[in-house]
Design an enzyme around this catalytic site. Structure first.
Site, PDB file in Angstrom:
ATOM      1  N   THR A 247      17.648  -4.312 -31.617  1.00 30.87           N
ATOM      2  CA  THR A 247      17.349  -3.153 -30.760  1.00 30.87           C
ATOM      3  C   THR A 247      18.571  -2.711 -29.958  1.00 30.87           C
ATOM      4  OG1 THR A 247      15.142  -4.052 -30.548  1.00 30.87           O
ATOM      5  CG2 THR A 247      15.753  -2.377 -28.962  1.00 30.87           C
TER       6      THR A 247
ATOM      7  N   GLU B 219       9.267 -12.612 -25.710  1.00 36.59           N
ATOM      8  CA  GLU B 219      10.370 -13.170 -26.494  1.00 36.59           C
ATOM      9  C   GLU B 219       9.775 -14.078 -27.574  1.00 36.59           C
ATOM     10  OE1 GLU B 219      13.725 -12.757 -25.846  1.00 36.59           O
ATOM     11  OE2 GLU B 219      13.593 -11.673 -23.966  1.00 36.59           O
TER      12      GLU B 219
ATOM     13  N   LYS C 153      19.309 -14.738 -15.293  1.00 36.31           N
ATOM     14  CA  LYS C 153      19.873 -13.539 -14.659  1.00 36.31           C
ATOM     15  C   LYS C 153      20.193 -13.814 -13.190  1.00 36.31           C
ATOM     16  CE  LYS C 153      17.095 -10.807 -17.854  1.00 36.31           C
ATOM     17  NZ  LYS C 153      15.788 -10.166 -18.068  1.00 36.31           N
TER      18      LYS C 153
ATOM     19  N   GLY D 223       4.337  -6.721 -28.415  1.00 36.27           N
ATOM     20  CA  GLY D 223       5.721  -7.084 -28.736  1.00 36.27           C
ATOM     21  C   GLY D 223       6.577  -7.284 -27.496  1.00 36.27           C
TER      22      GLY D 223
ATOM     23  N   GLY E 127      18.849  -5.231 -17.655  1.00 34.09           N
ATOM     24  CA  GLY E 127      18.976  -4.112 -18.599  1.00 34.09           C
ATOM     25  C   GLY E 127      19.817  -2.964 -18.090  1.00 34.09           C
TER      26      GLY E 127
HETATM   27  N1  HSE Z   1      12.071 -10.453 -22.106  1.00 33.14           N
HETATM   28  C1  HSE Z   1      12.891  -9.798 -21.158  1.00 33.14           C
HETATM   29  C2  HSE Z   1      12.007  -9.052 -20.185  1.00 33.14           C
HETATM   30  C3  HSE Z   1      13.848  -8.844 -21.842  1.00 33.14           C
HETATM   31  O1  HSE Z   1      10.797  -9.013 -20.386  1.00 33.14           O
HETATM   32  O2  HSE Z   1      12.496  -8.541 -19.201  1.00 33.14           O
HETATM   33  C4  HSE Z   1      15.141  -8.737 -21.117  1.00 33.14           C
HETATM   34  O3  HSE Z   1      15.692  -9.989 -20.818  1.00 33.14           O
END
Ligand code: HSE
Length: 428
Positions: free
Chosen positions: A14, A192, A207, A189, A136
């Site tokens: 992605t 992870e 993070k 979806g 993000g």
């Molecule tokens: N699985 C993560 C989330 C994606 O839901 O924020 C970004 O790390």
């Protein structure tokens, strides 16, 4: 005409496809901003035959990301494969050894190996940047390393896993139990491949540990993050917290106190009318506090093709412009070894329990709290048809250790039905 910056892109999931689309769609805009063209020369992914939503025909193909990292026609290696070890680590190390700059979206890799990778890159005069690894599309790293560079950072907070925030807010709005919403998230979806990375708080803790390193000038210490996921949060707690004017969030907090560096990624109650309390669905929020700037609140998409690729490209364009900013905002070899706080800062706590409805039951609980040095701020007992009384208590500030001590003594009161629940209330 200035030489183009040539990119090698490892990972065509992605995020990788999002990067290809931005480079192709905004070629002239990027060139104007960077002062030179930015081009992808070669790409790599596990499966060449997979149908992808972008035209890759102009790029050389490497099946091995290490070979991609070493190519002579690659100046900057972009790693968007994921995984704390294995190919992502080998290829990043190969890129550094070959004298390339690196842009990564890989929080797990950086949380575990960021110190060593940054030191290796900086020793050779190269840079690793990772805006996309934290929240993000939110420019949290830029805000800390650049926008707040003149501040002593006092605290960093964040809701940085969109999946957890989706689950908690959906439980709240639809009145559905955790297990049902978890399956819903899976079918959408959102989870992870290893769901524990999300609901166990690990992804968000990666993070937080990266933000803490930048904020406090300390080596990344992911292993020292106090970690608790959302699996035990019940719909009852969500409802009762709301009744008291709070929402439950998987909240990351990092701060340096007299006790040392405190890093927590745990469910917390926050005021329902605060920016964190208002955060809905899969959105992320990063809250930065500095001694000069005060509180800065950043909200946006924490995952997905466009937002994550946007953050990758922010780093790419910075490097194309000539920025040589250190990975953690100061040279990696100057980062201090953190002293982990032995105990968390005292806080008010939410306690929920069910008591046998008989004379003196509440008094026994109040005594157990008092004996542990814990003062009650508010208390509520709900109407009930049977012999079991649901009770909520909000304490004044108390250390988590004292709270645990008091709860340990509840069992001996003989009035407790089932297990009590304790959740920290964070002042935000
Ligand atoms: N699985 C993560 C989330 C994606 O839901 O924020 C970004 O790390």
């Amino acid at each position: 005409m200035p030489a183009p910056l040539r990119l090698g892109l490892a990972g065509l999931g992605t995020v990788g496809i999002g990067v290809v689309k931005i480079v192709q769609r905004h070629a002239s805009l990027i060139e104007a901003r960077a002062g030179r063209p930015v081009q992808i020369t070669a790409v790599s992914a596990r499966d060449r035959t997979r149908t992808r939503d972008a035209d890759l025909s102009a790029f050389a193909w490497e099946s091995d990301p290490v070979a991609l990292a070493r190519r002579d026609d690659v100046d900057l290696f972009i790693e968007v494969m994921g995984g704390a070890d294995g190919p992502a680590k080998h290829a990043t190390e190969a890129a550094i050894a070959a004298g390339k700059d690196v842009v990564s979206a890989n929080k797990a890799l950086l949380a575990h190996h960021g110190q060593a990778l940054a030191e290796a890159a900086e020793a050779k005069g190269h840079v690793i940047r990772f805006e996309a690894a934290v929240a993000g599309g939110i420019p949290a790293i830029k805000a800390l390393t650049e926008g707040m560079a003149g501040n002593r950072i006092t605290r960093v907070m964040g809701v940085m896993n969109g999946t957890c925030n989706y689950i908690l807010t959906r439980m709240d709005s639809a009145g559905l139990p955790y297990e049902v919403v978890f399956e819903e998230a899976r079918s959408l979806g959102y989870l992870e491949a290893d769901p524990n990375l999300d609901v166990g708080g690990i992804d968000a803790a990666h993070k937080l540990s990266l933000l803490a390193a930048i904020a406090f000038g300390t080596k990344v210490s992911f292993g020292a993050v106090e970690l608790e996921g959302i699996g035990k949060i019940s719909i009852e707690d969500i409802r009762h917290a709301a009744d008291l004017g709070f929402r439950i969030k998987l909240l990351g907090v990092a701060q340096v106190t007299g006790r040392g560096l405190e890093q927590r990624m745990t469910p917390c109650l926050v005021p329902a009318d605060s920016p964190l309390g208002q955060l809905q669905g899969g959105t992320n929020m990063v809250v930065l506090e500095g001694d000069a700037a005060g509180q800065i609140v950043l909200r946006g998409a924490g995952a997905g093709e466009g937002p994550t690729a946007s953050a990758v490209m922010a780093d790419v364009i910075d490097i194309a412009r000539g920025s040589r900013l250190s990975t953690f905002g100061q040279p990696a070899h100057t980062l201090a070894t953190p002293v982990p706080a032995a105990a968390a800062t005292p806080a008010a706590h939410y306690l929920r329990m069910t008591l046998l409805d008989r004379p003196g039951a509440l008094a026994r609980i109040a005594t157990a709290l008092g004996d542990a040095g814990i003062s009650i701020d508010r208390m509520r007992q709900y109407g009930h048809p049977g012999a079991h009384a649901p009770v909520l208590i909000v304490t004044h500030k108390a250390s988590p250790r004292d709270i645990a001590h008091a709860i340990g003594r509840f069992a001996a009161t003989g009035v407790m039905v089932g297990e009590p629940v304790a959740i920290r209330i964070e002042e935000v």
